[in-house]
Design a protein around this motif. Structure first.
Motif, PDB file in Angstrom:
ATOM      1  N   ILE A 104      41.736  47.988  29.796  1.00  0.00           N
ATOM      2  CA  ILE A 104      42.470  49.255  29.751  1.00  0.00           C
ATOM      3  C   ILE A 104      43.721  49.103  28.895  1.00  0.00           C
ATOM      4  O   ILE A 104      44.482  48.152  29.065  1.00  0.00           O
ATOM      5  N   VAL A 105      43.888  50.055  27.982  1.00  0.00           N
ATOM      6  CA  VAL A 105      45.114  50.148  27.192  1.00  0.00           C
ATOM      7  C   VAL A 105      45.609  51.576  27.340  1.00  0.00           C
ATOM      8  O   VAL A 105      44.889  52.520  27.047  1.00  0.00           O
ATOM      9  N   LEU A 115      50.778  49.988  28.078  1.00  0.00           N
ATOM     10  CA  LEU A 115      50.363  49.226  29.250  1.00  0.00           C
ATOM     11  C   LEU A 115      48.997  48.646  28.921  1.00  0.00           C
ATOM     12  O   LEU A 115      48.066  49.375  28.564  1.00  0.00           O
ATOM     13  N   VAL A 116      48.877  47.329  29.012  1.00  0.00           N
ATOM     14  CA  VAL A 116      47.633  46.640  28.712  1.00  0.00           C
ATOM     15  C   VAL A 116      47.201  45.952  30.003  1.00  0.00           C
ATOM     16  O   VAL A 116      47.972  45.175  30.568  1.00  0.00           O
ATOM     17  N   ALA A 117      45.986  46.270  30.470  1.00  0.00           N
ATOM     18  CA  ALA A 117      45.574  45.785  31.785  1.00  0.00           C
ATOM     19  C   ALA A 117      44.195  45.153  31.770  1.00  0.00           C
ATOM     20  O   ALA A 117      43.288  45.622  31.082  1.00  0.00           O
ATOM     21  N   GLU A 118      44.070  44.116  32.544  1.00  0.00           N
ATOM     22  CA  GLU A 118      42.794  43.475  32.823  1.00  0.00           C
ATOM     23  C   GLU A 118      42.404  43.920  34.228  1.00  0.00           C
ATOM     24  O   GLU A 118      43.249  43.987  35.124  1.00  0.00           O
ATOM     25  N   VAL A 119      41.132  44.227  34.433  1.00  0.00           N
ATOM     26  CA  VAL A 119      40.652  44.663  35.743  1.00  0.00           C
ATOM     27  C   VAL A 119      39.695  43.611  36.280  1.00  0.00           C
ATOM     28  O   VAL A 119      38.722  43.248  35.615  1.00  0.00           O
ATOM     29  N   LYS A 120      39.988  43.124  37.465  1.00  0.00           N
ATOM     30  CA  LYS A 120      39.135  42.144  38.143  1.00  0.00           C
ATOM     31  C   LYS A 120      38.969  42.577  39.591  1.00  0.00           C
ATOM     32  O   LYS A 120      39.913  43.061  40.214  1.00  0.00           O
ATOM     33  N   ARG A 121      37.777  42.396  40.121  1.00  0.00           N
ATOM     34  CA  ARG A 121      37.557  42.730  41.528  1.00  0.00           C
ATOM     35  C   ARG A 121      38.451  41.845  42.401  1.00  0.00           C
ATOM     36  O   ARG A 121      39.050  42.314  43.360  1.00  0.00           O
TER      37      ARG A 121
END
Length: 158
Positions: A104-105, A115-121
């Motif tokens: 996600i950016v 905002l730069v995001a990594e998504v992990k469970r």
């Protein structure tokens, strides 16, 4: 399916030009995505009544499937906040294996900030060093004038 029903959407990396050849198509509806990913793809298992085999495939792949659903959830939450001018993903590279990808950016509406995001469970699966390299690559390729905030989103943030 794209224009009339908005079931399939065309995705480009954030900051890519409209005519860019770097395009992905994805099914927006989680039920339909699940259906085509498992029931349609493994129709032969259903036809021969091998439900145990299908169940095994779904259980093995479910973390990947639900991870994509989690990305969609966080994008939606960001959209509802109405502080971003654009929200998307970013990737480069020809094939999935050699690809730098950021989940996600979000580009803020008011200022040159992202905002730069990594998504992990699960946050334990997050690799901060690898993510930092991806963020730096994104900075070089398009966000060099932006102040960048990095985040990890996981199920704990829901």
């Amino acid at each position: 399916m794209i224009e009339d029903y908005n079931i399939i959407v065309r995705q480009r990396p954030i900051l890519a030009k409209e005519g860019s050849q770097t395009v992905r198509y994805e099914i927006q509806d989680n039920f339909l995505r699940f259906w085509f990913n498992y029931f349609d793809r493994y129709r032969s298992l259903i036809e021969i009544k091998n439900f145990v085999g299908l169940q095994s495939i779904i259980k093995k792949d479910y973390p990947t499937f639900s991870g994509l659903a989690l990305e969609m959830y966080f994008r939606q939450k960001m959209m509802e906040g109405k502080e971003f001018a654009d929200i998307g993903s970013w990737w480069q590279g020809k094939n999935k294996k050699d690809q730098d990808e950021i989940d996600i950016v979000g580009l803020y509406a008011e200022e040159k900030k992202a905002l730069v995001a990594e998504v992990k469970r699960q946050s334990k699966n997050f690799k901060p060093d690898l993510f930092a390299l991806k963020v730096e690559e994104l900075r070089k390729k398009g966000l060099f004038k932006y102040e960048i905030e990095s985040r990890l989103f996981s199920m704990e943030d829901m």
